[in-house]
Scaffold this motif. Structure first.
Motif, PDB file in Angstrom:
ATOM      1  N   ILE A  97       0.848  -1.205   0.000  1.00 39.82           N
ATOM      2  CA  ILE A  97       0.000   0.000   0.000  1.00 39.82           C
ATOM      3  C   ILE A  97       0.883   1.255   0.000  1.00 39.82           C
ATOM      4  O   ILE A  97       0.502   2.292  -0.541  1.00 39.82           O
ATOM      5  N   LEU A  98       2.068   1.131   0.591  1.00 36.25           N
ATOM      6  CA  LEU A  98       2.970   2.293   0.635  1.00 36.25           C
ATOM      7  C   LEU A  98       3.889   2.368  -0.588  1.00 36.25           C
ATOM      8  O   LEU A  98       4.827   3.178  -0.605  1.00 36.25           O
ATOM      9  N   GLU A 105      -6.855   2.540  -7.931  1.00 33.75           N
ATOM     10  CA  GLU A 105      -7.686   1.324  -7.969  1.00 33.75           C
ATOM     11  C   GLU A 105      -7.074   0.191  -7.145  1.00 33.75           C
ATOM     12  O   GLU A 105      -7.788  -0.674  -6.636  1.00 33.75           O
ATOM     13  N   TYR A 106      -5.737   0.217  -7.000  1.00 36.36           N
ATOM     14  CA  TYR A 106      -5.100  -0.796  -6.147  1.00 36.36           C
ATOM     15  C   TYR A 106      -5.479  -0.547  -4.676  1.00 36.36           C
ATOM     16  O   TYR A 106      -5.852  -1.475  -3.959  1.00 36.36           O
ATOM     17  N   LEU A 107      -5.420   0.721  -4.251  1.00 31.29           N
ATOM     18  CA  LEU A 107      -5.790   1.056  -2.869  1.00 31.29           C
ATOM     19  C   LEU A 107      -7.277   0.746  -2.632  1.00 31.29           C
ATOM     20  O   LEU A 107      -7.663   0.254  -1.566  1.00 31.29           O
ATOM     21  N   LEU A 174      -5.199   5.935   4.188  1.00 28.07           N
ATOM     22  CA  LEU A 174      -4.933   6.089   2.755  1.00 28.07           C
ATOM     23  C   LEU A 174      -5.939   5.281   1.918  1.00 28.07           C
ATOM     24  O   LEU A 174      -6.399   5.726   0.877  1.00 28.07           O
ATOM     25  N   THR A 175      -6.282   4.093   2.408  1.00 31.37           N
ATOM     26  CA  THR A 175      -7.204   3.239   1.640  1.00 31.37           C
ATOM     27  C   THR A 175      -8.669   3.526   1.989  1.00 31.37           C
ATOM     28  O   THR A 175      -9.507   3.599   1.099  1.00 31.37           O
ATOM     29  N   VAL A 183      -2.875  11.948   7.413  1.00 31.75           N
ATOM     30  CA  VAL A 183      -2.506  10.689   6.758  1.00 31.75           C
ATOM     31  C   VAL A 183      -0.994  10.446   6.886  1.00 31.75           C
ATOM     32  O   VAL A 183      -0.559   9.347   7.233  1.00 31.75           O
ATOM     33  N   GLU A 184      -0.202  11.475   6.636  1.00 34.88           N
ATOM     34  CA  GLU A 184       1.257  11.279   6.735  1.00 34.88           C
ATOM     35  C   GLU A 184       1.667  11.450   8.198  1.00 34.88           C
ATOM     36  O   GLU A 184       2.086  12.529   8.632  1.00 34.88           O
ATOM     37  N   ILE A 185       1.557  10.363   8.982  1.00 35.63           N
ATOM     38  CA  ILE A 185       1.736  10.525  10.436  1.00 35.63           C
ATOM     39  C   ILE A 185       2.216   9.260  11.142  1.00 35.63           C
ATOM     40  O   ILE A 185       2.425   9.260  12.349  1.00 35.63           O
TER      41      ILE A 185
END
Ligand code: SF4
Ligand code: SF4
Length: 331
Positions: A97-98, A105-107, A174-175, A183-185
């Motif tokens: 995921i990262l 679409e993958y997430l 994120l997903t 989110v960036e945490i």
């Protein structure tokens, strides 16, 4: 091997052979040649090149791409860098995921997995694991009597004593995208931080920024979690109660997917004015307002010891007290 069989075989390798969606997730980010290489691992670029009849440079290029995608992990050995497939569902989830280039679409397909397959799978995890892999760490500044708190349950001390630190996106927010909290945490520490920077799946930060992010997480009502092992800190995740892959199941289904901290919240009834601000902040339903006395009461059985209630109490009426022995945290 037929195309779809490759992806099913990859799902089996991470013990997810019964899943409908895991093979599709592999298929979405690994081409047929990449899938064949993944199935042939572990190995070095040189060894893989010999068995494939390709140049070492070509295989190395493919392995570098698979590493960035989070599908392979590497380890230095006397024979050279050894590559292996992600070990299990959690490594596949967290690492891929990262992948910085992961398409939306993958997430989204991961989110579908979380809604359709993960709840049943997590019930099995709950039954077979003797202890959860993660535990809550209380909000650092709020634990009274510093002598009571151990280095590996103090988020600020974990940062002070860490080597490399990197910040990544939270895989769950994120997903899922169910809330607008940061989110960036999520923090990766030591070797996990080095891995993150090597892959490009996060950015290196200094201690000052890490401490500021912890404070931001606490103010946003995010729960600190880490590895459920004493003196073994790879990450400090900052979890919410709606997007997270574990907390909604803990709250709604009472699954034992994360251990509480060793602490519980205590209310000083002299200071509590019954404003109720802490009630909303407690995701575990551990606080109730006693209407007659106009004070909040904590249900210790339900309290997970996160300390988030204390962050919002302007009266200083909440303290955190130890209720579990030091050996509660597995070694
Ligand atoms: S936030 Fe503080 S003062 Fe308000 S009800 Fe909770 S404990 Fe009492
Ligand atoms: S009462 Fe709720 S918010 Fe406060 S520490 Fe316990 S679980 Fe966390």
């Amino acid at each position: 091997m037929a195309d779809e069989e490759r992806y099913h075989a990859l799902a089996e390798k991470i013990f997810m052979g019964n899943s409908d969606l895991i093979p599709s997730l592999f298929e979405m980010i690994a081409g047929l040649e990449e899938a064949d290489l993944l199935l042939a691992l572990p190995g070095t670029a040189k060894g893989m090149a010999e068995s494939y009849g390709k140049s070492e440079e070509e295989i190395q290029g493919m392995l570098d791409t698979l590493f960035r995608k989070g599908l392979v992990f590497k380890k230095e050995t006397p024979e050279g860098t050894l590559y292996r497939l992600c070990r299990d569902l959690m490594q596949f989830h967290d690492a891929s995921i990262l992948w910085p280039e992961a398409p939306r679409e993958y997430l989204d397909l991961w989110q579908r997995f979380m809604e359709e397959e993960w709840p049943a799978f997590s019930e099995i995890v709950d039954k077979i694991l003797p202890r959860p892999v993660a535990r809550i760490v209380p909000v650092g500044e709020t634990v009274g009597g510093r002598q009571q708190i151990l280095a590996y349950e103090d988020v600020r001390q974990m940062i002070e004593e860490s080597g490399t630190i990197a910040v990544t996106n939270c895989t769950c927010r994120l997903t899922a995208r169910k809330c607008d909290r940061p989110v960036e945490i999520c923090l990766q520490i030591g070797k996990a931080g080095e891995y993150t920077i090597d892959r490009g799946s996060g950015r290196e930060i200094d201690k000052e920024e890490a401490l500021a992010l912890l404070r931001k997480a606490e103010e946003a009502g995010l729960i600190h979690t880490t590895m459920n092992r004493a003196e073994d800190t790879h990450f400090i995740c900052n979890c919410c109660e709606d997007c997270c892959m574990t907390f909604p199941l803990i709250i709604n289904k009472k699954l034992h997917l994360c251990d509480p901290s060793r602490f519980t919240a205590r209310i000083d009834e002299e200071l509590c004015n019954g404003c109720g601000d802490c009630l909303e902040r407690c995701y575990f339903g551990a606080m109730v307002l006693n209407d007659e006395r106009e004070v909040v009461v904590v249900d210790e059985e339900e309290c997970m010891g996160c300390g988030l209630c204390q962050v919002v109490c302007s009266e200083g009426a909440i303290s955190m007290e130890v209720v579990r022995e030091e050996d509660f945290i597995p070694t």
